[in-house]
Design a protein around this motif. Structure first.
Motif, PDB file in Angstrom:
ATOM      1  N   VAL A 255      15.208   2.654 -23.710  1.00 14.72           N
ATOM      2  CA  VAL A 255      16.462   2.287 -23.003  1.00 14.72           C
ATOM      3  C   VAL A 255      16.934   3.570 -22.039  1.00 14.72           C
ATOM      4  CG1 VAL A 255      18.871   0.919 -24.029  1.00 14.72           C
ATOM      5  CG2 VAL A 255      16.156   0.577 -25.313  1.00 14.72           C
ATOM      6  N   MET A 256      16.944   4.614 -22.812  1.00 14.95           N
ATOM      7  CA  MET A 256      17.952   6.020 -22.809  1.00 14.95           C
ATOM      8  C   MET A 256      17.420   6.249 -21.016  1.00 14.95           C
ATOM      9  SD  MET A 256      17.436   9.739 -23.379  1.00 14.95           S
ATOM     10  CE  MET A 256      16.023   9.727 -23.228  1.00 14.95           C
ATOM     11  N   ASN A 257      16.295   5.818 -21.045  1.00 15.40           N
ATOM     12  CA  ASN A 257      15.410   6.522 -19.482  1.00 15.40           C
ATOM     13  C   ASN A 257      15.880   5.621 -18.705  1.00 15.40           C
ATOM     14  OD1 ASN A 257      13.891   8.792 -20.680  1.00 15.40           O
ATOM     15  ND2 ASN A 257      12.221   8.154 -20.704  1.00 15.40           N
ATOM     16  N   PHE A 258      15.788   3.966 -18.962  1.00  8.84           N
ATOM     17  CA  PHE A 258      16.294   3.428 -17.928  1.00  8.84           C
ATOM     18  C   PHE A 258      18.250   3.553 -17.853  1.00  8.84           C
ATOM     19  CE2 PHE A 258      18.338  -1.151 -17.134  1.00  8.84           C
ATOM     20  CZ  PHE A 258      17.993  -1.637 -16.444  1.00  8.84           C
ATOM     21  N   THR A 259      18.704   3.482 -18.985  1.00 10.95           N
ATOM     22  CA  THR A 259      20.442   3.814 -18.636  1.00 10.95           C
ATOM     23  C   THR A 259      20.470   5.276 -17.330  1.00 10.95           C
ATOM     24  OG1 THR A 259      20.863   2.644 -20.441  1.00 10.95           O
ATOM     25  CG2 THR A 259      22.601   4.136 -19.802  1.00 10.95           C
ATOM     26  N   LEU A 260      19.950   5.838 -18.134  1.00  8.42           N
ATOM     27  CA  LEU A 260      19.897   6.988 -16.662  1.00  8.42           C
ATOM     28  C   LEU A 260      19.451   6.775 -15.980  1.00  8.42           C
ATOM     29  CD1 LEU A 260      17.990   9.671 -19.577  1.00  8.42           C
ATOM     30  CD2 LEU A 260      20.567   9.499 -18.676  1.00  8.42           C
ATOM     31  N   LEU A 261      18.088   5.805 -15.015  1.00  8.04           N
ATOM     32  CA  LEU A 261      17.643   5.490 -14.144  1.00  8.04           C
ATOM     33  C   LEU A 261      18.696   4.967 -13.800  1.00  8.04           C
ATOM     34  CD1 LEU A 261      14.103   5.312 -14.580  1.00  8.04           C
ATOM     35  CD2 LEU A 261      15.410   7.254 -13.093  1.00  8.04           C
ATOM     36  N   ALA A 262      19.203   4.027 -13.779  1.00 11.37           N
ATOM     37  CA  ALA A 262      20.392   3.296 -13.679  1.00 11.37           C
ATOM     38  C   ALA A 262      21.557   3.277 -13.669  1.00 11.37           C
ATOM     39  CB  ALA A 262      20.108   1.768 -14.265  1.00 11.37           C
TER      40      ALA A 262
ATOM     41  N   PHE B  74      12.324  10.519 -14.672  1.00  9.10           N
ATOM     42  CA  PHE B  74      12.589   9.603 -15.172  1.00  9.10           C
ATOM     43  C   PHE B  74      11.499   8.767 -14.971  1.00  9.10           C
ATOM     44  CE2 PHE B  74      16.235  12.149 -15.967  1.00  9.10           C
ATOM     45  CZ  PHE B  74      16.110  12.432 -17.919  1.00  9.10           C
ATOM     46  N   ILE B  75      11.086   8.515 -14.041  1.00  7.77           N
ATOM     47  CA  ILE B  75      10.484   7.320 -13.690  1.00  7.77           C
ATOM     48  C   ILE B  75       9.170   7.725 -14.082  1.00  7.77           C
ATOM     49  CG2 ILE B  75       9.162   5.816 -11.385  1.00  7.77           C
ATOM     50  CD1 ILE B  75      11.436   6.524 -10.568  1.00  7.77           C
ATOM     51  N   LEU B  76       8.384   8.124 -13.901  1.00  6.75           N
ATOM     52  CA  LEU B  76       6.490   9.015 -14.954  1.00  6.75           C
ATOM     53  C   LEU B  76       7.161   8.536 -16.220  1.00  6.75           C
ATOM     54  CD1 LEU B  76       5.257  11.988 -12.222  1.00  6.75           C
ATOM     55  CD2 LEU B  76       4.731   9.426 -12.224  1.00  6.75           C
ATOM     56  N   LEU B  77       8.437   9.817 -16.432  1.00  8.53           N
ATOM     57  CA  LEU B  77       8.825   9.666 -18.353  1.00  8.53           C
ATOM     58  C   LEU B  77       8.962   7.792 -18.689  1.00  8.53           C
ATOM     59  CD1 LEU B  77       8.697  11.323 -21.141  1.00  8.53           C
ATOM     60  CD2 LEU B  77      10.789  11.205 -20.076  1.00  8.53           C
ATOM     61  N   PHE B  78       9.542   7.023 -18.107  1.00 13.42           N
ATOM     62  CA  PHE B  78       9.406   5.810 -18.190  1.00 13.42           C
ATOM     63  C   PHE B  78       8.237   4.854 -18.663  1.00 13.42           C
ATOM     64  CE2 PHE B  78      10.493   1.456 -18.030  1.00 13.42           C
ATOM     65  CZ  PHE B  78      11.865   0.786 -18.399  1.00 13.42           C
ATOM     66  N   LEU B  79       7.391   4.930 -17.435  1.00 14.11           N
ATOM     67  CA  LEU B  79       6.047   3.996 -17.237  1.00 14.11           C
ATOM     68  C   LEU B  79       5.279   4.604 -18.447  1.00 14.11           C
ATOM     69  CD1 LEU B  79       5.523   4.708 -13.161  1.00 14.11           C
ATOM     70  CD2 LEU B  79       6.404   2.660 -14.549  1.00 14.11           C
TER      71      LEU B  79
ATOM     72  N   ASN C  90      18.651  14.073  -7.614  1.00 16.82           N
ATOM     73  CA  ASN C  90      17.770  14.301  -7.326  1.00 16.82           C
ATOM     74  C   ASN C  90      16.652  13.907  -7.000  1.00 16.82           C
ATOM     75  OD1 ASN C  90      15.353  16.465  -7.045  1.00 16.82           O
ATOM     76  ND2 ASN C  90      16.641  18.120  -8.828  1.00 16.82           N
ATOM     77  N   LEU C  91      16.026  14.093  -6.479  1.00 18.12           N
ATOM     78  CA  LEU C  91      14.514  13.593  -5.841  1.00 18.12           C
ATOM     79  C   LEU C  91      13.251  13.537  -7.152  1.00 18.12           C
ATOM     80  CD1 LEU C  91      12.522  11.415  -4.579  1.00 18.12           C
ATOM     81  CD2 LEU C  91      11.872  13.020  -3.027  1.00 18.12           C
ATOM     82  N   THR C  92      13.592  14.591  -7.017  1.00 17.71           N
ATOM     83  CA  THR C  92      12.626  15.660  -8.311  1.00 17.71           C
ATOM     84  C   THR C  92      12.531  14.824  -9.487  1.00 17.71           C
ATOM     85  OG1 THR C  92      11.915  17.013  -7.017  1.00 17.71           O
ATOM     86  CG2 THR C  92      11.761  17.605 -10.030  1.00 17.71           C
ATOM     87  N   MET C  93      13.992  15.367 -10.269  1.00 17.40           N
ATOM     88  CA  MET C  93      14.552  15.048 -11.331  1.00 17.40           C
ATOM     89  C   MET C  93      14.104  12.910 -11.793  1.00 17.40           C
ATOM     90  SD  MET C  93      15.293  16.594 -13.824  1.00 17.40           S
ATOM     91  CE  MET C  93      16.218  16.034 -14.803  1.00 17.40           C
ATOM     92  N   ARG C  94      14.833  12.326 -10.470  1.00 18.32           N
ATOM     93  CA  ARG C  94      14.471  10.722 -10.625  1.00 18.32           C
ATOM     94  C   ARG C  94      12.779  10.907 -10.718  1.00 18.32           C
ATOM     95  NH1 ARG C  94      17.605   6.590  -9.708  1.00 18.32           N
ATOM     96  NH2 ARG C  94      19.676   7.936  -9.310  1.00 18.32           N
TER      97      ARG C  94
END
Length: 190
Positions: free
Chosen positions: A54-61, A75-80, A68-72
């Motif tokens: 939930v936290m990662n989704f909220t941060l991404l959205a 977070f996408i890899l961490l979410f997956l 920053n592409l690296t941070m995004r």
């Protein structure tokens, strides 16, 4: 911000350790061979992962700071990874936590962006809550489309434990029975 950073750090470390366990590369000889990281059992780990999703989704959205592409990408890899681990735990708690939390986060993000008016948004939330509750309660008792996912023997044990606790509270409303006497008093109501 500090709490979010600490949660991201903790969830990242636990996700990596959970991946080690999921790949059968565990280096500690635990009594069980499951994916639970260091949280003691799969249900705790699954619930923690649900919160993290939930936290990662909220941060991404919702956070523009993650442009920053690296941070995004992180977070996408961490979410997956965390979504994969929730499924590997074979525990429903993380899935339910993630679905409900992501739905609520989506409602808040849509509300903040004013794409849908407050009345329509409230109606959508109410319909979802009633529908999810109806399907969820049916599933807990072994009926409906969610029965295979939600129905577990442990649900009935928990109901029994709660019933005993309510009985103890009713019979001893002022003094209680004490934490270390629960098992003794429980036997009176089994």
């Amino acid at each position: 911000i500090r709490v979010v950073k600490d949660l991201v750090g903790t969830s990242s470390i636990l996700a990596v350790y959970g991946l080690v366990q999921a790949m059968n590369l565990e280096f500690i000889n635990w009594s069980q061979k499951s994916v639970f990281a260091t949280l003691g059992n799969v249900n705790f780990f699954s619930a923690f992962l649900g919160i993290s999703l939930v936290m990662n989704f909220t941060l991404l959205a919702g956070w523009k700071e993650i442009a920053n592409l690296t941070m995004r990408t992180f977070f996408i890899l961490l979410f997956l990874l965390q979504a994969f681990l929730v499924l590997k735990t074979d525990s429903i708690q993380g899935i339910v936590t993630a679905v409900v939390g992501i739905f609520l986060a989506t409602l808040l993000l849509v509300s903040r962006s004013e794409i849908v008016g407050p009345r329509k948004l409230s109606l959508i939330a109410a319909v979802f809550a009633v529908g999810a509750s109806a399907f969820g309660i049916q599933g807990l008792f072994g009926n409906g489309p969610l029965a295979k996912i939600l129905s577990q023997d442990s649900n009935f044990f928990r109901l029994d434990y709660m019933h005993a606790a309510i009985e103890m509270a009713m019979k001893n409303p002022f003094n209680g029975v004490g934490l270390d006497s629960y098992d003794t008093w429980y036997r009176d109501w089994e």
